[in-house]
Design a protein around this motif. Structure first.
Motif, PDB file in Angstrom:
ATOM      1  N   HIS A  74      26.895  77.358  56.224  1.00 27.44           N
ATOM      2  CA  HIS A  74      28.243  77.950  56.237  1.00 27.44           C
ATOM      3  C   HIS A  74      28.404  78.650  57.587  1.00 27.44           C
ATOM      4  N   ILE A  75      29.282  78.084  58.412  1.00 29.07           N
ATOM      5  CA  ILE A  75      29.408  78.572  59.799  1.00 29.07           C
ATOM      6  C   ILE A  75      30.342  79.785  59.800  1.00 29.07           C
ATOM      7  N   ALA A  76      29.759  80.985  60.077  1.00 32.20           N
ATOM      8  CA  ALA A  76      30.555  82.196  59.852  1.00 32.20           C
ATOM      9  C   ALA A  76      30.450  83.283  60.932  1.00 32.20           C
ATOM     10  N   ILE A 121      47.801  78.312  56.712  1.00 37.32           N
ATOM     11  CA  ILE A 121      46.870  77.209  56.400  1.00 37.32           C
ATOM     12  C   ILE A 121      45.541  77.859  55.990  1.00 37.32           C
ATOM     13  N   PRO A 122      44.990  77.451  54.831  1.00 35.77           N
ATOM     14  CA  PRO A 122      43.727  78.062  54.407  1.00 35.77           C
ATOM     15  C   PRO A 122      42.555  77.647  55.313  1.00 35.77           C
ATOM     16  N   GLY A 123      41.408  78.258  55.090  1.00 36.98           N
ATOM     17  CA  GLY A 123      40.202  77.862  55.816  1.00 36.98           C
ATOM     18  C   GLY A 123      39.919  78.748  57.006  1.00 36.98           C
ATOM     19  N   VAL A 125      38.712  79.270  61.286  1.00 37.29           N
ATOM     20  CA  VAL A 125      39.022  78.789  62.643  1.00 37.29           C
ATOM     21  C   VAL A 125      38.168  77.569  63.011  1.00 37.29           C
ATOM     22  N   GLY A 126      36.878  77.593  62.652  1.00 37.05           N
ATOM     23  CA  GLY A 126      35.958  76.523  63.068  1.00 37.05           C
ATOM     24  C   GLY A 126      36.354  75.152  62.567  1.00 37.05           C
ATOM     25  N   ALA A 127      37.045  75.101  61.431  1.00 36.62           N
ATOM     26  CA  ALA A 127      37.449  73.803  60.873  1.00 36.62           C
ATOM     27  C   ALA A 127      38.767  73.325  61.464  1.00 36.62           C
ATOM     28  N   ASN A 241      43.182  73.377  44.421  1.00 40.15           N
ATOM     29  CA  ASN A 241      43.721  72.221  45.158  1.00 40.15           C
ATOM     30  C   ASN A 241      43.191  72.236  46.581  1.00 40.15           C
ATOM     31  N   ALA A 242      43.440  71.149  47.304  1.00 40.45           N
ATOM     32  CA  ALA A 242      43.002  71.066  48.711  1.00 40.45           C
ATOM     33  C   ALA A 242      44.182  70.702  49.613  1.00 40.45           C
ATOM     34  N   GLY A 243      45.376  71.154  49.255  1.00 38.87           N
ATOM     35  CA  GLY A 243      46.562  70.796  50.038  1.00 38.87           C
ATOM     36  C   GLY A 243      46.888  69.322  49.832  1.00 38.87           C
TER      37      GLY A 243
END
Ligand code: FAD
Ligand code: EPU
Length: 343
Positions: A74-76, A121-123, A125-127, A241-243
């Motif tokens: 998990h890139i954090a 938008i969820p998520g 920055v790295g994605a 959901n995933a959009g």
């Protein structure tokens, strides 16, 4: 445990239920939280030849149909700073673990414009660069100047120029060609100090008009996008959901004209390489909107969004997605491609 192994702290059999926005119960055999870029480099240098990790952000573009056997990273890493600026613009560095929407608000609070259409938008920055996130007429590729990532095979830090990222519609080298090879740790954005509104997307114009905003600020556009999204898309905290589950398909002009002749109300938009169709329209008109099978559903307000009504498994959602693909192909002759990563 050797020194090298302890560079990152791995936990065993970690539940990912709270780490994917579908809320699917699945486990990671091994899981590590990566908060330090150089620790990740050292780990990759020691283990990169033998291990093939799975990179995880906020799990908002992910469908888990099975446990993950690979080590999950998990890139954090956290942090946002202005690296350089002049009268016209600023170069902002955002670390991969910053939540995307909070980062957008951070830029707006400082009068830095360019990301307002990408609000909510969820998520993380790295994605963002992975699928070149886009919404309401803007894609991240327009603002992203470069990306820094750790090569998980060697531990080297590599800088990708915008061109090297090979951004496309919901695509980049990180999504397919080099998936799980480069862990993005930092993203650099060139943001403007003067606001130039991008409100060509119809929904934004009507939202601003309804709010009687004639000369919008970047904040106004952000607020309009937040309001539209909140009305249209289900909140993952309430319903999994995933959009958008499928990408909007691009077809030839000939194919689009053939469909329009049969279905005059069909949504279509010009695209550089043909015509973009609205997958939501195709799914709704194939009769799927609001249907539920084994806890997996098609959202009643937006046919492009698959939802977990509570009892869905990754397998039941994937089965529903495949049924939709087969049916839309049979009814319209159009192949839908999944947008999220399916494991
Ligand atoms: P994850 O889902 O964890 O990962 C997605 C992919 O990126 C995986 O392949 C993963 O391996 C890879 N990845 C993640 N982090 C890194 C990293 N640091 N380095 C390398 N690879 C990495 N997307 C849009 O483009 N536009 C929208 O308007 C939009 N709206 C959405 C609305 C809702 C309600 C939801 C639930 C999703 C929406 N999405 C949208 C999809 C999703 O939010 C984005 O794709 C987001 O960028 C995914 O971020 P994440 O951190 O959750 O990534
Ligand atoms: N439509 C229907 N029925 C529906 C839903 C949509 O007919 O149930 C038709 C309507 O004609 C509507 C058109 O589809 O005008 C487009 O719908 P919308 O404006 O909601 O946009 P979208 O194409 O469904 C795309 C992105 C979204 C992004 C929005 C806004 C893709 C796959 N999806 O959705 O991104 O937020 O535009 O820019 O490109 C995501 O990628 O997860 C995502 C949510």
């Amino acid at each position: 445990m050797t020194n090298a192994q302890s560079i990152l702290e791995f936990q065993s059999n970690v539940s990912l239920k709270g780490r994917n926005t579908f809320g699917i119960a699945a486990n990671a055999k091994r899981f590590a939280e990566v908060t330090d870029e150089s620790a990740l480099q050292r780990w990759a240098n020691e283990h990169g030849k033998n291990e093939r990790p799975f990179i995880l952000g906020g799990g908002s573009n992910l469908l888990l149909t099975a446990d993950i056997a690979e080590p999950v990273l998990h890139i954090a890493p956290l942090g946002i700073r202005v690296v350089e600026q002049d009268a016209a613009s600023a170069l902002v560095e955002a670390m991969a673990g910053e939540p995307w929407h909070a980062f957008v608000l951070w830029t707006l609070e400082r009068g830095l414009c360019g990301l307002e259409n990408l609000s909510l938008i969820p998520g993380y920055v790295g994605a963002g660069p992975v699928q070149n996130i886009g919404a309401y007429g803007v894609e991240i590729k327009e603002r992203c100047e470069r990306v820094v990532a750790v090569d998980l095979r060697t531990g080297e830090l590599k800088t990708f120029s915008r061109g090297e990222c090979a951004f496309g519609y919901r695509d980049s080298i990180f999504k397919h060609l080099e998936r799980d090879r480069y862990a993005i740790t930092r993203v650099y954005f060139r943001l403007s100090k003067t606001f130039s509104a991008r409100v060509t997307y119809g929904d934004i114009q009507s939202e601003l008009a309804a709010n009687k905003v004639a000369s919008p600020t970047a904040r106004d556009v952000s607020n309009a996008v937040i309001a539209i999204r909140s009305r249209k898309l289900p909140d993952p905290a309430v319903i999994g959901n995933a959009g958008s589950f499928f990408q909007n398909p691009v077809v030839s002009v000939v194919k689009a004209d053939e469909l329009s002749a049969k279905h005059p109300t069909m949504a279509r938009y010009p695209a550089p390489d043909g015509v973009k169709l609205a997958a939501g329209w195709l799914i709704e008109h194939a009769g799927w909107k609001g249907r539920t099978i084994n806890g997996a559903g098609v959202h009643e307000k937006h046919a492009l969004v698959l939802v977990n009504h509570g009892g869905a498994t990754g397998a039941s959602l994937w089965q529903l997605a495949q049924m939709i693909q087969v049916d839309v192909l049979a009814k319209f002759g159009v192949q839908l491609e999944a947008e999220p990563r399916v494991v």
